[in-house]
Design an enzyme around this catalytic site. Structure first.
Site, PDB file in Angstrom:
ATOM      1  CG  ASP A 113      -0.438  -0.489   2.689  1.00  0.00           C
ATOM      2  OD1 ASP A 113       0.836   0.295   3.020  1.00  0.00           O
ATOM      3  OD2 ASP A 113      -1.220  -0.662   3.156  1.00  0.00           O
ATOM      4  CG  HIS A 128       4.205 -10.228  -0.337  1.00  0.00           C
ATOM      5  ND1 HIS A 128       4.068 -10.668   0.917  1.00  0.00           N
ATOM      6  CD2 HIS A 128       5.213 -11.245   0.406  1.00  0.00           C
ATOM      7  CE1 HIS A 128       3.868 -11.470   1.801  1.00  0.00           C
ATOM      8  NE2 HIS A 128       5.003 -12.036   0.809  1.00  0.00           N
ATOM      9  CB  CYS A 136       5.247  -6.166 -19.458  1.00  0.00           C
ATOM     10  SG  CYS A 136       4.500  -7.276 -21.516  1.00  0.00           S
ATOM     11  CB  CYS A 156       2.984  -4.547 -22.645  1.00  0.00           C
ATOM     12  SG  CYS A 156       4.466  -3.991 -22.779  1.00  0.00           S
ATOM     13  CB  CYS A 159       5.625  -6.457 -25.531  1.00  0.00           C
ATOM     14  SG  CYS A 159       5.009  -6.806 -24.295  1.00  0.00           S
ATOM     15  CB  THR A 197       2.499 -10.521   9.497  1.00  0.00           C
ATOM     16  OG1 THR A 197       2.428 -10.924   9.115  1.00  0.00           O
ATOM     17  CG2 THR A 197       3.954 -10.329  10.580  1.00  0.00           C
ATOM     18  CB  ALA A 251      -0.327  -0.915  15.503  1.00  0.00           C
TER      19      ALA A 251
HETATM   20  C1  BJW Z   1      -3.847  -5.631  13.452  1.00  0.00           C
HETATM   21  C2  BJW Z   1      -4.494  -4.740  13.416  1.00  0.00           C
HETATM   22  C3  BJW Z   1      -4.180  -3.173  14.614  1.00  0.00           C
HETATM   23  C4  BJW Z   1      -5.069  -6.523  12.545  1.00  0.00           C
HETATM   24  N1  BJW Z   1      -3.261  -3.661  15.038  1.00  0.00           N
HETATM   25  N2  BJW Z   1      -2.810  -5.873  13.911  1.00  0.00           N
HETATM   26  C5  BJW Z   1       3.054 -24.730   2.901  1.00  0.00           C
HETATM   27  C6  BJW Z   1       3.688 -24.362   4.251  1.00  0.00           C
HETATM   28  C7  BJW Z   1       4.386 -23.581   3.992  1.00  0.00           C
HETATM   29  C8  BJW Z   1       4.202 -22.115   3.260  1.00  0.00           C
HETATM   30  C9  BJW Z   1       3.660 -22.555   2.562  1.00  0.00           C
HETATM   31  C10 BJW Z   1       2.972 -23.599   2.165  1.00  0.00           C
HETATM   32  N3  BJW Z   1       2.005 -24.099   0.570  1.00  0.00           N
HETATM   33  C11 BJW Z   1       2.485 -23.045   0.059  1.00  0.00           C
HETATM   34  C12 BJW Z   1       3.674 -22.289   1.097  1.00  0.00           C
HETATM   35  C13 BJW Z   1       3.465 -21.237   0.362  1.00  0.00           C
HETATM   36  C14 BJW Z   1       2.933 -19.799   0.735  1.00  0.00           C
HETATM   37  C15 BJW Z   1       2.486 -19.752   1.592  1.00  0.00           C
HETATM   38  O1  BJW Z   1       2.920 -19.286   2.629  1.00  0.00           O
HETATM   39  N4  BJW Z   1       0.884 -20.189   1.809  1.00  0.00           N
HETATM   40  C16 BJW Z   1       0.470 -20.209   3.312  1.00  0.00           C
HETATM   41  C17 BJW Z   1       0.093 -19.056   3.596  1.00  0.00           C
HETATM   42  C18 BJW Z   1       1.052 -21.367   4.123  1.00  0.00           C
HETATM   43  N5  BJW Z   1       4.162 -18.369  -0.177  1.00  0.00           N
HETATM   44  C19 BJW Z   1       4.271 -18.410  -1.133  1.00  0.00           C
HETATM   45  O2  BJW Z   1       4.056 -18.453  -2.292  1.00  0.00           O
HETATM   46  C20 BJW Z   1       5.296 -17.348  -1.358  1.00  0.00           C
HETATM   47  N6  BJW Z   1       6.307 -17.710  -2.153  1.00  0.00           N
HETATM   48  C21 BJW Z   1       7.098 -18.643  -1.799  1.00  0.00           C
HETATM   49  O3  BJW Z   1       6.705 -19.060  -1.075  1.00  0.00           O
HETATM   50  O4  BJW Z   1       8.333 -18.463  -2.950  1.00  0.00           O
HETATM   51  C22 BJW Z   1       8.689 -20.133  -2.793  1.00  0.00           C
HETATM   52  C23 BJW Z   1       7.711 -20.731  -3.754  1.00  0.00           C
HETATM   53  C24 BJW Z   1       7.555 -20.950  -5.041  1.00  0.00           C
HETATM   54  C25 BJW Z   1       6.812 -21.726  -5.788  1.00  0.00           C
HETATM   55  C26 BJW Z   1       6.521 -22.551  -5.320  1.00  0.00           C
HETATM   56  C27 BJW Z   1       6.273 -22.686  -3.943  1.00  0.00           C
HETATM   57  C28 BJW Z   1       7.104 -21.971  -3.266  1.00  0.00           C
HETATM   58  C29 BJW Z   1       4.764 -15.781  -2.205  1.00  0.00           C
HETATM   59  C30 BJW Z   1       3.251 -15.591  -0.647  1.00  0.00           C
HETATM   60  C31 BJW Z   1       2.566 -14.491  -1.452  1.00  0.00           C
HETATM   61  C32 BJW Z   1       1.634 -13.044  -0.927  1.00  0.00           C
HETATM   62  N7  BJW Z   1       1.149 -12.883  -1.638  1.00  0.00           N
HETATM   63  C33 BJW Z   1      -0.139 -11.713  -0.699  1.00  0.00           C
HETATM   64  C34 BJW Z   1      -1.259 -11.467  -1.986  1.00  0.00           C
HETATM   65  C35 BJW Z   1      -0.197 -10.437  -2.916  1.00  0.00           C
HETATM   66  C36 BJW Z   1      -1.270  -8.953  -2.856  1.00  0.00           C
HETATM   67  C37 BJW Z   1      -2.324  -9.083  -4.099  1.00  0.00           C
HETATM   68  O5  BJW Z   1      -2.049 -10.320  -4.983  1.00  0.00           O
HETATM   69  O6  BJW Z   1      -3.407  -8.511  -3.613  1.00  0.00           O
HETATM   70  O7  BJW Z   1       0.194 -11.009   0.357  1.00  0.00           O
HETATM   71  S1  BJW Z   1      -1.455 -12.790   0.365  1.00  0.00           S
HETATM   72  C38 BJW Z   1      -1.487 -12.150   1.161  1.00  0.00           C
HETATM   73  O8  BJW Z   1      -0.824 -11.980   3.060  1.00  0.00           O
HETATM   74  C39 BJW Z   1      -0.415 -10.619   0.849  1.00  0.00           C
HETATM   75  C40 BJW Z   1      -0.120 -10.047   2.427  1.00  0.00           C
HETATM   76  O9  BJW Z   1       1.447  -9.619   2.687  1.00  0.00           O
HETATM   77  C41 BJW Z   1       0.215 -11.692   2.619  1.00  0.00           C
HETATM   78  C42 BJW Z   1       0.342 -11.814   4.603  1.00  0.00           C
HETATM   79  O10 BJW Z   1      -0.869 -11.406   5.304  1.00  0.00           O
HETATM   80  P1  BJW Z   1      -0.627 -10.226   6.426  1.00  0.00           P
HETATM   81  O11 BJW Z   1       0.064  -9.085   6.214  1.00  0.00           O
HETATM   82  O12 BJW Z   1       0.090 -11.459   8.056  1.00  0.00           O
HETATM   83  O13 BJW Z   1      -1.747 -10.234   7.167  1.00  0.00           O
HETATM   84  P2  BJW Z   1      -3.117 -10.939   7.610  1.00  0.00           P
HETATM   85  O14 BJW Z   1      -4.624 -10.553   7.619  1.00  0.00           O
HETATM   86  O15 BJW Z   1      -2.972 -12.243   7.163  1.00  0.00           O
HETATM   87  O16 BJW Z   1      -2.920 -10.287   9.213  1.00  0.00           O
HETATM   88  C43 BJW Z   1      -3.532  -9.117   9.252  1.00  0.00           C
HETATM   89  C44 BJW Z   1      -3.364  -9.052  11.053  1.00  0.00           C
HETATM   90  O17 BJW Z   1      -3.184  -7.766  11.382  1.00  0.00           O
HETATM   91  C45 BJW Z   1      -3.766 -10.348  11.682  1.00  0.00           C
HETATM   92  O18 BJW Z   1      -2.683 -11.091  13.130  1.00  0.00           O
HETATM   93  C46 BJW Z   1      -4.594  -9.403  12.792  1.00  0.00           C
HETATM   94  O19 BJW Z   1      -4.647  -9.713  13.995  1.00  0.00           O
HETATM   95  C47 BJW Z   1      -3.731  -7.798  12.560  1.00  0.00           C
HETATM   96  N8  BJW Z   1      -4.757  -6.823  12.979  1.00  0.00           N
HETATM   97  N9  BJW Z   1      -5.939  -4.976  13.309  1.00  0.00           N
HETATM   98  C48 BJW Z   1      -2.258  -4.388  15.168  1.00  0.00           C
HETATM   99  N10 BJW Z   1      -4.893  -2.333  14.147  1.00  0.00           N
HETATM  100 ZN    ZN Z   2       5.574  -5.775 -22.679  1.00  0.00          ZN
END
Ligand code: BJW
Ligand code: ZN
Length: 260
Positions: A113, A128, A136, A156, A159, A197, A251
């Site tokens: 954001d 992320h 592209c 794009c 291309c 997180t 937070a």
């Molecule tokens: C407050 C509050 C306040 C509220 N004050 N607090 C099995 C085991 C382990 C790993 C894997 C698995 N299977 C697959 C995987 C890998 C996978 C993964 O981790 N999956 C798990 C879900 C199981 N990861 C990936 O795929 C990553 N890449 C990777 O591993 O590459 C290697 C690989 C390659 C090829 C094959 C396999 C592996 C990439 C991860 C990309 C995540 N992308 C996203 C979306 C992007 C944006 C979009 O397009 O929209 O990123 S997902 C989403 O989750 C986003 C966030 O950055 C990310 C993390 O979430 P976050 O920030 O923690 O938010 P929330 O909502 O979960 O939590 C909010 C928190 O705030 C809560 O705890 C609340 O309590 C708190 N809160 N208000 C303080 N006021």
């Molecule tokens: Zn292109």
């Protein structure tokens, strides 16, 4: 948590941050919740509106790019109107304080954001990607388009293939340079702070484990010393039982106190 207990923990976190020469921070969607940005998980989260598999995976984009663009464009419209909150501002202040005393500071965020930069944080490691950037699917074209409306079928200019948001979806790898910098910071810091997180998505959540096993959490015998790991979250997470100081609350309420 009893009031006295909570204020002891806040005092301890404040002491750690006030003296640290090297601080690493990991943030997630919760830090932006008080700015009005929805989190991903939980009731009211983005994944309760849309299936994650449809809008945050390469397969979802290949299936229905228009749907994915609609989702991301809605987010871009929401983001244009929002501003950093007290938690983002506190981290920017902390960075200035640590750098001002000649120390090292790194802020790795999972958020797309841009609110840390808007609050004045420098050198943010965007694990992320960013919602204002596009790239592209067919060539090397990449551009930061800001909040310019893109429409549901952006292509794009070089291309003609589909553009996509320059964010990291499930199954995709993180940028090697930002990831390497985040790992270095987690390993070498004196104080590691995780904010808003769920600590469920890897490899980002692994930074907490790296800090615990190779960084300031190493040995976990720091009770009143100058190194430690701190978590700030509304609710307990898988990391809460492992860090030295777990602070549960908003937070925007807690960070200004521990950075005072
Ligand atoms: C407050 C509050 C306040 C509220 N004050 N607090 C099995 C085991 C382990 C790993 C894997 C698995 N299977 C697959 C995987 C890998 C996978 C993964 O981790 N999956 C798990 C879900 C199981 N990861 C990936 O795929 C990553 N890449 C990777 O591993 O590459 C290697 C690989 C390659 C090829 C094959 C396999 C592996 C990439 C991860 C990309 C995540 N992308 C996203 C979306 C992007 C944006 C979009 O397009 O929209 O990123 S997902 C989403 O989750 C986003 C966030 O950055 C990310 C993390 O979430 P976050 O920030 O923690 O938010 P929330 O909502 O979960 O939590 C909010 C928190 O705030 C809560 O705890 C609340 O309590 C708190 N809160 N208000 C303080 N006021
Ligand atoms: Zn292109």
């Amino acid at each position: 948590m009893a009031e006295a207990d909570s204020s002891d923990r806040i005092a301890r976190a404040r002491r750690l941050l006030a003296h640290a020469d090297s601080v690493a921070v990991l943030t997630g969607a919760g830090i932006s919740a008080e700015s009005g940005v929805p989190t991903f998980r939980g009731s009211g989260g983005l994944w309760s509106r849309q299936r994650m598999e449809d809008v945050a995976t390469p397969a979802g984009f290949a299936r229905d790019p228009v749907k994915v663009w609609r989702f991301h464009n809605e987010l871009r419209i929401e983001l244009e109107r929002i501003a950093p909150n007290a938690a983002h501002l506190a981290l920017a202040r902390l960075e200035r304080a640590v750098l001002g005393r000649g120390g090292r500071f790194a802020l790795a965020t999972q958020n797309i954001d841009g609110l840390h930069q808007a609050a004045g944080s420098r050198g943010v490691l965007e694990l992320h990607g960013s919602l204002t950037a596009v790239r592209c699917t067919g060539c090397d074209y990449r551009e930061d388009v800001g909040f310019r409306p893109l429409g549901p079928r952006p292509t794009c200019p070089d291309c003609g293939k589909w553009l996509r948001p320059d964010v990291v979806w499930f199954g995709e790898t993180l940028g090697p340079d930002v990831w390497a910098a985040a790992v270095r910071a987690a390993r070498s810091c004196q104080v590691f702070l995780s904010v808003g997180t769920s600590a469920l998505v890897y490899p980002a959540a692994g930074l907490i484990e790296i800090a615990l096993s190779e960084g300031p959490g190493r040995g976990r015998r720091h009770l009143e010393t100058s190194a430690g790991t701190i978590e700030v979250n509304l609710e307990p997470t898988p990391a809460s039982g492992k860090v030295d100081v777990a602070l549960h609350g908003r937070a925007g309420h807690i960070l200004p106190q521990i950075v005072a």
